[in-house]
Motif scaffolding. Sequence first.
Motif, mmCIF file in Angstrom:
data_model
loop_
_atom_site.group_PDB
_atom_site.id
_atom_site.type_symbol
_atom_site.label_atom_id
_atom_site.label_comp_id
_atom_site.label_asym_id
_atom_site.label_seq_id
_atom_site.Cartn_x
_atom_site.Cartn_y
_atom_site.Cartn_z
ATOM 1 N N THR A 203 72.568 6.802 60.292
ATOM 2 C CA THR A 203 72.561 6.163 58.871
ATOM 3 C C THR A 203 73.497 4.867 58.651
ATOM 4 N N THR B 231 68.590 11.748 57.168
ATOM 5 C CA THR B 231 68.141 10.538 56.777
ATOM 6 C C THR B 231 68.192 9.549 58.141
ATOM 7 N N LEU C 144 68.088 5.526 59.013
ATOM 8 C CA LEU C 144 67.942 4.256 58.761
ATOM 9 C C LEU C 144 67.927 3.312 59.951
ATOM 10 N N LYS D 238 63.994 3.482 55.385
ATOM 11 C CA LYS D 238 64.712 4.835 55.727
ATOM 12 C C LYS D 238 63.345 5.768 55.731
#
Length: 146
Positions: A6, A92, A94, A120
């Motif tokens: 992330t 997540t 990214l 994302k």
Amino acid sequence: NQFNLTTYRYTEGEILNFVDSCDSEVYFLRLADRISDLGIVGVVIVKFEEDYAEIDSFLFSCRALGRGVEDALLCFVVNQVIEKGKKRIEGTYLPTQKNSQVADFYQKNGFQLIKEEERKTYWRFSIAPEKNNMHTYPKWINVKHL
């Protein structure tokens, strides 16, 4: 930066807040083998909600990649979340210029893509109460709890 899902950055004080909170855990991995001790090479910050857990940050040192230890750390986290009785784990990814090598990390570890938003991707691992979802570690890894 190569293994940072992330790219969140926290101060030492913010990390201590995660450590002190009853709504989060900070897990770390120290790696040693027959030849050397690499020290702490991985960190995961997990936030706990009522019925699920969110992997806020997953960082791993590039000097320890390729040994499957990053998968073992995720395995450990999944098992901790299962022991806490949560129904799912979310994470997540990214993308950045440097972390493309981990774009499939959640997918290759059994997480399902739940949505893509802008750049994302959001992933989920569902825990089935009728099944034993406990993950197993690779045979060459010896896990020690501190």
